[in-house]
Design an enzyme around this catalytic site. Structure first.
Site, mmCIF file in Angstrom:
data_model
loop_
_atom_site.group_PDB
_atom_site.id
_atom_site.type_symbol
_atom_site.label_atom_id
_atom_site.label_comp_id
_atom_site.label_asym_id
_atom_site.label_seq_id
_atom_site.Cartn_x
_atom_site.Cartn_y
_atom_site.Cartn_z
ATOM 1 C CD GLN A 70 54.963 -12.113 -0.656
ATOM 2 O OE1 GLN A 70 55.372 -12.891 0.176
ATOM 3 N NE2 GLN A 70 55.660 -11.828 -1.738
ATOM 4 C CB SER A 71 53.446 -6.699 2.567
ATOM 5 O OG SER A 71 52.756 -5.553 2.069
ATOM 6 C CG PHE A 75 46.755 2.012 -1.047
ATOM 7 C CD1 PHE A 75 46.608 1.210 -2.173
ATOM 8 C CD2 PHE A 75 45.619 2.319 -0.313
ATOM 9 C CE1 PHE A 75 45.370 0.716 -2.538
ATOM 10 C CE2 PHE A 75 44.387 1.835 -0.669
ATOM 11 C CZ PHE A 75 44.256 1.032 -1.790
ATOM 12 C CD GLU A 80 60.516 -10.141 0.615
ATOM 13 O OE1 GLU A 80 59.334 -10.226 0.940
ATOM 14 O OE2 GLU A 80 61.457 -10.278 1.436
ATOM 15 C CG ASP A 95 56.407 -8.445 0.165
ATOM 16 O OD1 ASP A 95 56.367 -7.256 0.504
ATOM 17 O OD2 ASP A 95 56.642 -8.805 -0.998
ATOM 18 N N GLY A 110 73.489 -19.168 15.969
ATOM 19 C CA GLY A 110 73.566 -19.201 17.425
ATOM 20 C C GLY A 110 74.924 -19.660 17.915
ATOM 21 N N GLY A 111 74.972 -20.040 19.163
ATOM 22 C CA GLY A 111 76.241 -20.449 19.752
ATOM 23 C C GLY A 111 76.603 -21.906 19.458
HETATM 24 N N1 CAO Z 1 39.949 2.641 -6.186
HETATM 25 C C1 CAO Z 1 40.586 3.735 -6.584
HETATM 26 N N2 CAO Z 1 41.930 3.850 -6.579
HETATM 27 C C2 CAO Z 1 42.632 2.799 -6.175
HETATM 28 C C3 CAO Z 1 42.029 1.607 -5.730
HETATM 29 C C4 CAO Z 1 40.623 1.549 -5.744
HETATM 30 N N3 CAO Z 1 39.949 0.472 -5.366
HETATM 31 N N4 CAO Z 1 43.014 0.751 -5.372
HETATM 32 C C5 CAO Z 1 44.166 1.373 -5.595
HETATM 33 N N5 CAO Z 1 43.952 2.612 -6.069
HETATM 34 C C6 CAO Z 1 44.935 3.620 -6.437
HETATM 35 C C7 CAO Z 1 45.667 4.208 -5.251
HETATM 36 O O1 CAO Z 1 44.861 5.135 -4.574
HETATM 37 C C8 CAO Z 1 46.856 4.831 -5.944
HETATM 38 O O2 CAO Z 1 46.489 6.062 -6.510
HETATM 39 P P1 CAO Z 1 47.393 7.413 -6.391
HETATM 40 O O3 CAO Z 1 48.757 7.027 -6.867
HETATM 41 O O4 CAO Z 1 46.689 8.346 -7.288
HETATM 42 O O5 CAO Z 1 47.399 7.824 -4.981
HETATM 43 C C9 CAO Z 1 47.114 3.879 -7.109
HETATM 44 O O6 CAO Z 1 45.962 3.040 -7.179
HETATM 45 C C10 CAO Z 1 48.332 3.032 -6.997
HETATM 46 O O7 CAO Z 1 48.511 2.523 -5.699
HETATM 47 P P2 CAO Z 1 49.968 2.258 -5.166
HETATM 48 O O8 CAO Z 1 50.795 3.492 -5.342
HETATM 49 O O9 CAO Z 1 49.904 1.682 -3.793
HETATM 50 O O10 CAO Z 1 50.462 1.091 -6.165
HETATM 51 P P3 CAO Z 1 51.816 0.987 -6.980
HETATM 52 O O11 CAO Z 1 51.632 -0.184 -7.866
HETATM 53 O O12 CAO Z 1 52.238 2.251 -7.595
HETATM 54 O O13 CAO Z 1 52.897 0.624 -5.843
HETATM 55 C C11 CAO Z 1 53.772 -0.670 -4.003
HETATM 56 C C12 CAO Z 1 52.935 -0.656 -5.292
HETATM 57 C C13 CAO Z 1 53.675 -2.035 -3.386
HETATM 58 C C14 CAO Z 1 55.231 -0.356 -4.335
HETATM 59 C C15 CAO Z 1 53.232 0.404 -3.037
HETATM 60 O O14 CAO Z 1 51.865 0.180 -2.849
HETATM 61 C C16 CAO Z 1 53.920 0.426 -1.679
HETATM 62 O O15 CAO Z 1 55.051 0.900 -1.544
HETATM 63 N N6 CAO Z 1 53.223 -0.069 -0.655
HETATM 64 C C17 CAO Z 1 53.723 -0.031 0.709
HETATM 65 C C18 CAO Z 1 54.791 -1.040 0.931
HETATM 66 C C19 CAO Z 1 54.376 -2.437 0.578
HETATM 67 O O16 CAO Z 1 53.402 -2.981 1.048
HETATM 68 N N7 CAO Z 1 55.185 -3.073 -0.239
HETATM 69 C C20 CAO Z 1 55.084 -4.503 -0.456
HETATM 70 C C21 CAO Z 1 54.392 -4.845 -1.669
HETATM 71 S S1 CAO Z 1 54.541 -6.560 -1.922
HETATM 72 O O17 CAO Z 1 56.046 -6.771 -2.540
#
Ligand code: CAO
Length: 425
Positions: A16-17, A96, A138, A167, A246-247
């Site tokens: 989402q973010s 990511f 979030e 987000d 607020g106030g």
């Molecule tokens: N090609 C190849 N690899 C890809 C890819 C693509 N097109 N798109 C994603 N990937 C891979 C990433 O490189 C990552 O690989 P590694 O773990 O090997 O480095 C993997 O997919 C998973 O990506 P991720 O760790 O970002 O995803 P997740 O589901 O494990 O975590 C989230 C999700 C949101 C918790 C994490 O991305 C995060 O903390 N993001 C930053 C904060 C944020 O934006 N949070 C809000 C999310 S909305 O509520």
């Protein structure tokens, strides 16, 4: 012409973010190319599915006006395409987990070397420090940014709000950082890194609560209900229920029908300037001159009594009538609108804030359009792309790959399978 026409965004965001940020940029006219993992794409496509076989509303409502390409950025061929995309884009946006971009082989130093004019914009849960490596969603952001500890009622547990301030709020912060960096690039010719941490974004939106934390050191927060109730303050900004931030003291008051309708309430603000009108309205003209009620300061210890008296008036009429009566008198009030009422609101539809969009697979659905209106840059809300809908279009038209080269990339597995063109058309 639209405001960001000619700006090309490499959109590596998911969930989402990040997507809320790039969607705003797309609405302002940027060409947003969403890069997704072959086969599955953004995880939200398959989350909270309401129509089997169709991308979820979670995805479609966060990715309007974008193009989608499938690309495995971890294969050598995928990296080759990603490098060409970085060369030809103005901005790269990602959210990511910490370290993922580096593991992929595209840290800022590499991205900057490929294209010194590019702006690399990132959202992470935390800024540098103890928690920088943590994944964040979030509600975690709301908790660590100060929103949860200050939301809810004093005698209850901390509460998170339905507004996605972690987000979508951080996406909004990042979008501002991006256009600011684009503006600076006009002068310097250089790109830069833009970072927005979700904790920081939430705290920025909770600024008034940090204000109260400091005021607390000088004495009780007299506009909080607990002051009038004689409940002592502890050493941190407390949860203030529905007290106004607020106030100008405010509360949520019952309206006619509250016994059956969970949203038959109105927010009522006892703004000092409107006090004489309020007194007349609720049948207490004597409060205008009574020194115990005449000034905002004198009323502070009596807010429970004041609002109970106002409520005995609001309870007799419905929430919209309260608004119709109070508005002409300059008394600030707001009905508690349900999502059903908002979805049907004619004014929001007329302004383009609530929009109906035709999606090629799921059909017509409702969405929130662009909440920011530019008089010289009209927004046309278009459906979110299907997974990989624009892979070949982007590779051939934008990056100049020949049909044979695209074929080679597809056979390598870097682009996923053959896209479902029939569905897209
Ligand atoms: N090609 C190849 N690899 C890809 C890819 C693509 N097109 N798109 C994603 N990937 C891979 C990433 O490189 C990552 O690989 P590694 O773990 O090997 O480095 C993997 O997919 C998973 O990506 P991720 O760790 O970002 O995803 P997740 O589901 O494990 O975590 C989230 C999700 C949101 C918790 C994490 O991305 C995060 O903390 N993001 C930053 C904060 C944020 O934006 N949070 C809000 C999310 S909305 O509520």
């Amino acid at each position: 012409m639209t405001a960001l026409e000619g700006v090309r965004i490499l959109d590596f965001t998911h969930v989402q973010s990040g997507p809320t940020c790039t969607q705003l940029l797309a609405w302002f006219g940027a060409d947003v190319i969403k890069v997704e993992r072959p086969g599955s794409g953004d995880a939200t496509r398959a989350q909270l599915v309401d129509i089997p076989g169709a991308d979820s509303l979670y995805f479609t409502m966060l990715n309007h006006n974008k193009r989608s390409i499938e690309l495995d950025a971890k294969t050598p061929e995928g990296k080759e395409v990603l490098t060409r995309l970085i060369e030809s884009c103005d901005v790269m946006v990602e959210n990511f987990a910490p370290g993922a971009l580096e593991r992929m082989g595209f840290p800022w130093e590499v991205v900057q070397t490929i294209n010194p004019r590019i702006i690399l914009a990132s959202i992470k849960g935390f800024g540098p420090g103890r928690y920088e490596a943590c994944k964040v969603y979030e509600n975690v952001a709301q908790c660590v940014g100060g929103a949860a500890s200050t939301t809810g009622f004093r005698d209850g547990i901390p509460v998170v709000t339905g507004a996605q301030i972690g987000d979508s709020g951080t996406g909004l912060h990042l979008a501002l950082g991006i256009v600011t960096a684009l503006y600076q690039r006009e002068q310097t010719g250089r790109g830069q890194r833009v970072s927005a941490a979700m904790q920081d974004g939430v705290l920025n939106l909770c600024r008034v609560k940090l204000r109260d934390q400091q005021r607390l050191q000088k004495g009780p927060l007299r506009e909080y209900s607990q002051f009038g109730e004689g409940v002592p303050f502890a050493d941190a900004t407390p949860r203030a229920g529905n007290d106004s931030g607020g106030g100008q003291p405010g509360r949520i008051l019952r309206c006619k029908g509250w016994e059956d309708d969970p949203n038959a309430y109105v927010y009522f603000i006892t703004q000092g300037a409107a006090w004489s009108k309020i007194c007349a309205l609720i049948g207490r003209p004597d409060w205008q001159s009574d020194p115990r009620y005449a000034t905002p300061e004198a009323r502070l210890p009596r807010l429970n009594e004041v609002f109970a008296t106002i409520e005995s008036w609001t309870e007799t009429i419905d929430k919209f009538t309260v608004m119709e009566i109070c508005n002409p008198l300059g008394i600030p009030v707001g009905p508690i609108l349900s999502m059903k009422e908002i979805a049907e609101d004619e004014g929001l539809r007329a302004s383009g804030t609530v929009v109906e969009v035709d999606h090629p697979v799921r059909g017509r659905h409702l969405t929130v359009g662009c909440p920011i209106k530019l008089s010289d840059s009209a927004v046309d809300v278009r459906p979110a792309p299907l997974l990989g809908q624009h892979t070949e279009e982007v590779l051939s038209q934008l990056l100049g790959y020949s049909a044979d080269e695209v074929d080679r990339l597809r056979r390598s597995g870097a682009l996923g399978g053959v896209p479902d063109r029939a569905a897209a058309e």
